[in-house]
Write a protein that holds these residues in place. Structure first.
Motif, PDB file in Angstrom:
ATOM      1  N   GLY A 105       0.807  -1.213   0.000  1.00  0.00           N
ATOM      2  CA  GLY A 105       0.000   0.000   0.000  1.00  0.00           C
ATOM      3  C   GLY A 105       0.842   1.266   0.000  1.00  0.00           C
ATOM      4  O   GLY A 105       2.077   1.227   0.051  1.00  0.00           O
TER       5      GLY A 105
ATOM      6  N   GLU B 272      -0.935   7.588   3.302  1.00  0.00           N
ATOM      7  CA  GLU B 272      -1.873   8.643   2.905  1.00  0.00           C
ATOM      8  C   GLU B 272      -1.160   9.926   2.523  1.00  0.00           C
ATOM      9  O   GLU B 272      -1.529  10.593   1.553  1.00  0.00           O
TER      10      GLU B 272
ATOM     11  N   GLN C  70      -4.487   1.528   0.760  1.00  0.00           N
ATOM     12  CA  GLN C  70      -4.411   1.439   2.220  1.00  0.00           C
ATOM     13  C   GLN C  70      -3.124   0.706   2.590  1.00  0.00           C
ATOM     14  O   GLN C  70      -2.794  -0.317   1.971  1.00  0.00           O
TER      15      GLN C  70
ATOM     16  N   GLN D 219      -6.558   4.391  -5.306  1.00  0.00           N
ATOM     17  CA  GLN D 219      -7.008   4.156  -3.926  1.00  0.00           C
ATOM     18  C   GLN D 219      -6.035   3.180  -3.274  1.00  0.00           C
ATOM     19  O   GLN D 219      -5.646   2.183  -3.890  1.00  0.00           O
TER      20      GLN D 219
ATOM     21  N   LYS E 208      -2.656  -3.217   2.932  1.00  0.00           N
ATOM     22  CA  LYS E 208      -3.805  -3.880   2.312  1.00  0.00           C
ATOM     23  C   LYS E 208      -3.723  -3.884   0.798  1.00  0.00           C
ATOM     24  O   LYS E 208      -4.254  -4.782   0.155  1.00  0.00           O
TER      25      LYS E 208
END
Length: 565
Positions: A502, A505, A545, A543, A548
């Motif tokens: 991942g 952010e 995470q 997108q 993940k």
């Protein structure tokens, strides 16, 4: 059966085995028996070698009842098993003819000559069976027994008087069958040991060359004093050579190890053999101190292997590995030097590709088409090299994928290509990466059958590469990448999704707008191309995470472009 005869015959066979072991140490013999295809000249040499072994077997025989209990068959039979019918027949004629012509044993001369040639023919007929079998020792043993039984039968048929022949066979039959059958099998075992040793040696050299090449990618930055010195240090540390040097076409550019106090960078090329390698594109070996042509009195360098290094097909310099003993350059150093020179030539070619890529970077489409990743190519070559001996069919398949991959990368610029063709390009890339990383990398394709979509070329491969390199392969256990394409009312939705590490952010927020890292250049290029061709509404949707995975999607609209490419 006479125990005395068997014991004495085994002693004679032991002499042949000792000579066989000594023969197996000779480079010429090792080279001949390791060849996949044997030329007529090679067959003649092998026939002479094994014919002489047969003659030695005759002279070391035991005189019994006016005949000779001997080990002549060993050399002839092994020659046929290794060299085929030609070698079996010719070595049989040499050894059998010698037995017939010389005056060392009376009434069996004709029978022994005929049986020797017959056994050579039998051995030659068994060559292909031997090559295909994994039980070579057993086949050689049983075939040796059969050959000697055949010889006993020929003696009974041809030797006169019959009563004397029968009495002789009764004495020497079982001892010769046992001793010579075992001798043939042991001789084959010695040869197999040589071949196995050569295979291990070749495997070691390949692994060593790859380790050195992996640890010395300096030539990706060019061929100069700095990169050559750094590379020479790596080679010197990982091998047992006394010194390592590089030259360009005119002077020494690096020398590490023995003699570096006077073989200094900047000095002109001294060795005539080096000049020969530069001008002939052929490796050479210096076996004496004089052939190295060093005028320094205390120089300890006495032998060297000199191999050309090429770029764009032209010799630009040489690699030199030195030893401090005369005639000390073995096949090990020779194969290592040749392999390294080829790998360094590849690195230099990749360096040239890097430079070309930078020159084309201003044109986005051309930049992507020329964006051959040298590291990927080098790793692909290493992977394919590792498969060539153990899995040749797999190596062939990977070479086809590599060719398809670069054919797509180097094709002339096109506005659009069918999605199917782009997927084929990805498959070629993925198959090579899967060969490298095995079960750590799993790829799934989910492409709707009704998808009929054209996209800009080389649009998806950078995204798949990014998912593999920076997503799943950063996990210890690896992971999965899903590639899917589905028809929607607005066009075709293409998704690249992985279950990798991942993206944080804070990194994701500015990933496409403020990309200063090389890792995200591919993403930015793809995104900018999508925007320039289809408009801002069709930018990448990312997108992600942490721990993940990441999902990257795009929508290729149906119909015409909104902006020219």
């Amino acid at each position: 059966m006479s125990t005395f005869t068997l014991e004495n015959l085994i002693n004679r066979v032991s002499i042949i085995m000792l000579l066989a072991f000594m023969l197996s140490r000779l480079g010429l013999f090792r080279k001949l028996v390791s060849k996949k295809e044997i030329s007529l000249g090679d067959k003649v040499i092998l026939s002479l070698i094994f014919g002489i072994f047969g003659i030695i077997g005759t002279y070391t025989g035991i005189h019994i009842q006016g005949a000779i209990a001997n080990s002549r068959v060993i050399g002839v039979f092994v020659g046929g098993l290794l060299g085929g019918p030609f070698v079996g027949i010719l070595s049989g004629i040499i050894a059998g003819g010698h037995r017939y012509l010389i005056d060392i044993g009376g009434f069996t001369a004709v029978a022994c000559a005929v049986s020797t040639i017959s056994e050579g023919i039998l051995a030659g007929m068994l060559k292909r069976r031997m090559e295909r079998s994994s039980h070579r020792f057993t086949i050689a043993l049983l075939a040796g027994f059969a050959a000697e039984i055949m010889q006993m039968g020929i003696i009974l048929l041809l030797a006169k008087p019959y009563e004397s022949a029968l009495e002789l066979v009764d004495i020497i039959g079982i001892p010769m069958i046992l001793a010579n059958g075992i001798g043939i099998a042991v001789f084959i075992a010695i040869v197999d040991s040589v071949l196995h040793g050569m295979e291990k040696e070749a495997s070691y050299q390949a692994q060593l060359a790859l380790r050195i090449a992996n640890d010395s990618t300096f030539f990706r930055e060019g061929f100069d004093n700095e990169t050559a010195t750094a590379t020479a240090k790596v080679i010197k540390e990982m091998t047992n050579v006394a010194a390592v040097a590089f030259t360009d076409r005119e002077k020494i550019i690096a020398h590490v190890g023995e003699g570096e106090d006077h073989h200094k960078p900047g000095l002109g090329v001294m060795t005539e053999l080096t000049k020969y390698a530069l001008n002939s594109d052929t490796y050479t070996i210096a076996n004496t101190r004089d052939s190295i042509s060093c005028s320094h009195r205390s120089c300890k360098l006495k032998s060297a292997i000199i191999v050309p290094i090429k770029q764009e097909g032209n010799v630009i310099g040489t690699l030199k590995l030195y030893k401090t003993q005369e005639k000390a350059i073995t096949m090990v150093e020779t194969e290592l030097a040749i392999g390294l020179a080829q790998l360094f030539s590849t690195q230099l070619e990749l360096s040239r590709i890097d430079q070309q890529k930078e020159l084309l970077a201003r044109s986005e489409l051309k930049a992507l088409q020329a964006q051959i990743n040298p590291h990927f190519l080098f790793n692909a070559i290493n992977t394919i090299v590792s498969y060539t001996r153990t899995q040749p069919e797999n190596a062939r398949r990977l070479l086809q994928h590599l060719g398809d991959f670069f054919r797509s990368n180097l094709q002339e610029p096109a506005n659009e290509v069918p999605l199917e063709k782009e997927i084929e390009h990805i498959v070629s890339y993925v198959e090579i990466e899967k060969a490298r990383f095995g079960d750590k990398l799993r790829i799934n394709y989910d492409i709707d059958e009704d998808v009929d979509c054209n996209i800009p070329p080389l649009l998806l491969q950078p995204l798949v590469e990014n998912a593999i390199k920076h997503g799943v392969l950063n996990k210890l256990e690896g992971g999965r990448v899903d590639i899917s394409a589905h028809s929607t009312p607005g066009g075709t939705e293409i998704i690249i999704e992985d279950d990798g590490v991942g993206i944080p952010e804070e990194t994701l927020t500015n990933l496409l707008s403020d990309c200063s890292q090389r890792d995200c250049i591919g993403l930015r290029n793809v995104n900018e191309r999508l925007i320039s061709i289809y408009g801002q509404d069709h930018a990448l949707n990312i997108q992600s995470q942490v721990n993940k995975g990441t999902r990257i999607s795009m929508l290729i609209p149906t119909g015409k472009r909104t902006v020219a490419a």
